[in-house]
Design a protein around this motif. Structure first.
Motif, PDB file in Angstrom:
ATOM      1  N   SER A 158      -2.743  -6.237   3.446  1.00 32.29           N
ATOM      2  CA  SER A 158      -1.835  -6.952   2.789  1.00 32.29           C
ATOM      3  C   SER A 158      -0.602  -6.318   2.309  1.00 32.29           C
ATOM      4  CB  SER A 158      -2.534  -7.293   1.193  1.00 32.29           C
ATOM      5  OG  SER A 158      -3.526  -8.011   1.287  1.00 32.29           O
ATOM      6  N   ILE A 159       0.570  -6.975   3.095  1.00 28.46           N
ATOM      7  CA  ILE A 159       2.076  -6.430   2.922  1.00 28.46           C
ATOM      8  C   ILE A 159       2.760  -7.054   2.031  1.00 28.46           C
ATOM      9  CG2 ILE A 159       4.048  -5.574   4.169  1.00 28.46           C
ATOM     10  CD1 ILE A 159       2.168  -5.509   6.801  1.00 28.46           C
ATOM     11  N   ARG A 160       3.039  -6.449   0.881  1.00 24.06           N
ATOM     12  CA  ARG A 160       3.854  -6.774  -0.165  1.00 24.06           C
ATOM     13  C   ARG A 160       4.733  -5.732  -0.747  1.00 24.06           C
ATOM     14  NH1 ARG A 160      -1.005  -9.531  -0.904  1.00 24.06           N
ATOM     15  NH2 ARG A 160      -0.994 -11.576  -0.875  1.00 24.06           N
ATOM     16  N   ALA A 161       6.351  -5.967  -0.725  1.00 22.52           N
ATOM     17  CA  ALA A 161       7.162  -5.338  -1.543  1.00 22.52           C
ATOM     18  C   ALA A 161       7.256  -3.824  -1.010  1.00 22.52           C
ATOM     19  CB  ALA A 161       6.946  -5.205  -3.139  1.00 22.52           C
ATOM     20  N   GLY A 162       6.867  -3.716   0.280  1.00 23.59           N
ATOM     21  CA  GLY A 162       6.860  -2.557   1.070  1.00 23.59           C
ATOM     22  C   GLY A 162       5.861  -1.641   1.072  1.00 23.59           C
ATOM     23  N   LYS A 163       4.460  -2.240   0.534  1.00 23.76           N
ATOM     24  CA  LYS A 163       3.455  -1.690   0.387  1.00 23.76           C
ATOM     25  C   LYS A 163       2.116  -2.144   1.040  1.00 23.76           C
ATOM     26  CE  LYS A 163       0.073   0.090  -3.086  1.00 23.76           C
ATOM     27  NZ  LYS A 163      -0.362   0.042  -4.442  1.00 23.76           N
ATOM     28  N   ALA A 164       1.404  -1.520   2.224  1.00 25.17           N
ATOM     29  CA  ALA A 164       0.384  -1.950   2.902  1.00 25.17           C
ATOM     30  C   ALA A 164      -0.914  -1.510   2.246  1.00 25.17           C
ATOM     31  CB  ALA A 164       0.727  -1.554   4.097  1.00 25.17           C
ATOM     32  N   ILE A 199     -13.840   0.109  17.347  1.00 27.17           N
ATOM     33  CA  ILE A 199     -12.360  -0.306  17.721  1.00 27.17           C
ATOM     34  C   ILE A 199     -11.545   0.405  16.783  1.00 27.17           C
ATOM     35  CG2 ILE A 199     -10.688  -2.093  18.420  1.00 27.17           C
ATOM     36  CD1 ILE A 199     -13.472  -1.925  19.971  1.00 27.17           C
ATOM     37  N   THR A 200     -10.641   1.372  17.325  1.00 30.05           N
ATOM     38  CA  THR A 200      -9.926   1.936  16.849  1.00 30.05           C
ATOM     39  C   THR A 200      -8.243   1.575  17.105  1.00 30.05           C
ATOM     40  OG1 THR A 200      -9.684   3.913  18.259  1.00 30.05           O
ATOM     41  CG2 THR A 200     -11.432   3.955  16.340  1.00 30.05           C
ATOM     42  N   MET A 201      -7.434   1.862  15.996  1.00 27.85           N
ATOM     43  CA  MET A 201      -6.103   1.225  16.246  1.00 27.85           C
ATOM     44  C   MET A 201      -5.176   2.049  15.383  1.00 27.85           C
ATOM     45  SD  MET A 201      -6.414  -2.281  14.582  1.00 27.85           S
ATOM     46  CE  MET A 201      -8.028  -2.669  15.428  1.00 27.85           C
ATOM     47  N   THR A 202      -3.724   2.141  15.457  1.00 27.70           N
ATOM     48  CA  THR A 202      -3.002   3.057  14.722  1.00 27.70           C
ATOM     49  C   THR A 202      -1.936   1.973  14.006  1.00 27.70           C
ATOM     50  OG1 THR A 202      -3.155   5.047  16.225  1.00 27.70           O
ATOM     51  CG2 THR A 202      -1.441   4.887  14.796  1.00 27.70           C
ATOM     52  N   PHE A 203      -1.900   2.309  12.547  1.00 31.56           N
ATOM     53  CA  PHE A 203      -1.229   1.540  11.907  1.00 31.56           C
ATOM     54  C   PHE A 203       0.555   2.184  11.744  1.00 31.56           C
ATOM     55  CE2 PHE A 203       1.217   1.298   7.562  1.00 31.56           C
ATOM     56  CZ  PHE A 203       1.045  -0.346   7.673  1.00 31.56           C
ATOM     57  N   ARG A 204       1.473   1.755  12.180  1.00 35.57           N
ATOM     58  CA  ARG A 204       2.870   2.171  12.256  1.00 35.57           C
ATOM     59  C   ARG A 204       3.781   1.473  11.446  1.00 35.57           C
ATOM     60  NH1 ARG A 204       4.413   5.645  16.106  1.00 35.57           N
ATOM     61  NH2 ARG A 204       5.855   5.906  14.309  1.00 35.57           N
ATOM     62  N   ILE A 205       4.778   2.298  10.811  1.00 39.37           N
ATOM     63  CA  ILE A 205       5.856   1.535  10.157  1.00 39.37           C
ATOM     64  C   ILE A 205       7.210   2.199  10.826  1.00 39.37           C
ATOM     65  CG2 ILE A 205       6.999   1.491   8.075  1.00 39.37           C
ATOM     66  CD1 ILE A 205       4.411   2.304   6.553  1.00 39.37           C
ATOM     67  N   PHE A 206       8.050   1.187  11.534  1.00 35.12           N
ATOM     68  CA  PHE A 206       9.182   1.472  12.127  1.00 35.12           C
ATOM     69  C   PHE A 206      10.249   1.039  11.174  1.00 35.12           C
ATOM     70  CE2 PHE A 206       6.045   0.489  15.368  1.00 35.12           C
ATOM     71  CZ  PHE A 206       6.120   1.612  16.213  1.00 35.12           C
ATOM     72  N   SER A 207      11.368   1.918  11.096  1.00 33.98           N
ATOM     73  CA  SER A 207      12.401   1.650  10.337  1.00 33.98           C
ATOM     74  C   SER A 207      13.512   0.775  10.877  1.00 33.98           C
ATOM     75  CB  SER A 207      13.071   3.037   9.839  1.00 33.98           C
ATOM     76  OG  SER A 207      13.474   3.801  11.163  1.00 33.98           O
ATOM     77  N   SER A 208      13.384   0.757  12.266  1.00 39.17           N
ATOM     78  CA  SER A 208      14.429  -0.349  12.968  1.00 39.17           C
ATOM     79  C   SER A 208      13.432  -1.062  14.039  1.00 39.17           C
ATOM     80  CB  SER A 208      15.627   0.445  13.201  1.00 39.17           C
ATOM     81  OG  SER A 208      15.207   1.452  14.386  1.00 39.17           O
ATOM     82  N   PRO A 209      13.895  -2.135  14.355  1.00 40.62           N
ATOM     83  CA  PRO A 209      13.572  -3.050  15.649  1.00 40.62           C
ATOM     84  C   PRO A 209      13.432  -1.872  16.898  1.00 40.62           C
ATOM     85  CG  PRO A 209      14.935  -4.469  14.541  1.00 40.62           C
ATOM     86  CD  PRO A 209      15.252  -2.966  13.802  1.00 40.62           C
ATOM     87  N   ASP A 210      14.574  -1.152  17.064  1.00 41.04           N
ATOM     88  CA  ASP A 210      14.649  -0.466  18.405  1.00 41.04           C
ATOM     89  C   ASP A 210      13.522   0.629  18.423  1.00 41.04           C
ATOM     90  OD1 ASP A 210      16.877  -1.862  19.287  1.00 41.04           O
ATOM     91  OD2 ASP A 210      18.338  -0.486  18.497  1.00 41.04           O
ATOM     92  N   SER A 211      13.145   0.979  17.361  1.00 41.12           N
ATOM     93  CA  SER A 211      12.181   2.317  17.255  1.00 41.12           C
ATOM     94  C   SER A 211      10.765   1.718  17.750  1.00 41.12           C
ATOM     95  CB  SER A 211      11.979   2.751  15.724  1.00 41.12           C
ATOM     96  OG  SER A 211      11.584   1.880  15.049  1.00 41.12           O
TER      97      SER A 211
END
Length: 218
Positions: A158-164, A199-211
């Motif tokens: 769940s992603i709300r107000a910048g918190k996951a 099954i493993t995966m990595t959660f990422r937060i990007f500050s810009s589309p290009d990143s």
């Protein structure tokens, strides 16, 4: 496929529809129908072909299709009485008749400074949107992971107000965060390793589309 029309952008890879730089709410079936219409634009698609594509080997009433078309029009801001994009072809089917252009730029769907959330699974970059993102094998999930070890509705981010926040949905093989089995909802941080069973995966937060382009493929 990535198409831009009006104030909207549809991305078939991330399974998302954006309107005025915000994610527009649309069900997986609605997204599938919109994708089909965009692929065939400006040609009309028959109701029979839509039925075969969206509900293969399953009978559904025509009301289901009418509801999906209504949902699409609401999501893209296309009034039924004066449609600009979705055209009804009476006694046949539907067509996407608006101006559509290819769009390969992530910058068109992200506001400056707004983070982008992704799950990195092998060479796949799975987009997460504001609100609830259910992970699992079910085709209607926002994030579909077609692995037998993964439950149909395995976990939710769940992603709300910048918190996951990550939460297990009573999955058969468990949900793991940073190597530990999840017993209650937990906040996610950039770089966290998530496990859906094996099954493993990595959660990422990007500050810009290009990143997001800096993620290397396996």
């Amino acid at each position: 496929m990535r198409k831009r029309f009006g104030k909207c952008v549809f991305d078939s890879e991330t399974r998302q529809l954006w309107r005025e730089a915000k994610i527009a709410t649309l069900s997986p079936k609605g997204l599938a129908l919109l994708e089909l219409l965009l692929e065939r634009a400006p040609k009309a698609v028959s109701k029979d072909e839509i039925q075969a594509s969206l509900w293969p080997e399953t009978f559904v009433s025509e009301a289901n299709l009418t509801t999906l078309i209504s949902d699409i029009r609401t999501a893209i801001g296309d009034p039924a009485r004066q449609p600009r994009f979705v055209r009804t072809v009476h006694r046949f089917g539907y067509a996407f008749s608006g101006d559509v252009v290819d769009d390969s730029s992530d910058a068109t769907v992200s506001r400056a400074g707004e983070p982008l959330y992704r799950l990195i699974l092998g060479n796949r970059k799975l987009a997460l949107g504001e609100g609830e993102n259910v992970l699992g094998r079910h085709p209607d999930n926002r994030v579909q992971i077609d692995q037998t070890a993964v439950s149909r509705r395995h976990a939710r981010i769940s992603i709300r107000a910048g918190k996951a926040v990550l939460e297990d949905l009573k999955s058969r093989n468990g949900t793991f965060l940073r190597g530990r089995r999840l017993g209650s909802p937990a906040d996610l941080r950039d770089g966290d390793v998530i496990g859906l069973g094996p099954i493993t995966m990595t959660f990422r937060i990007f500050s810009s589309p290009d990143s997001t382009e800096k993620v290397t493929e396996d």
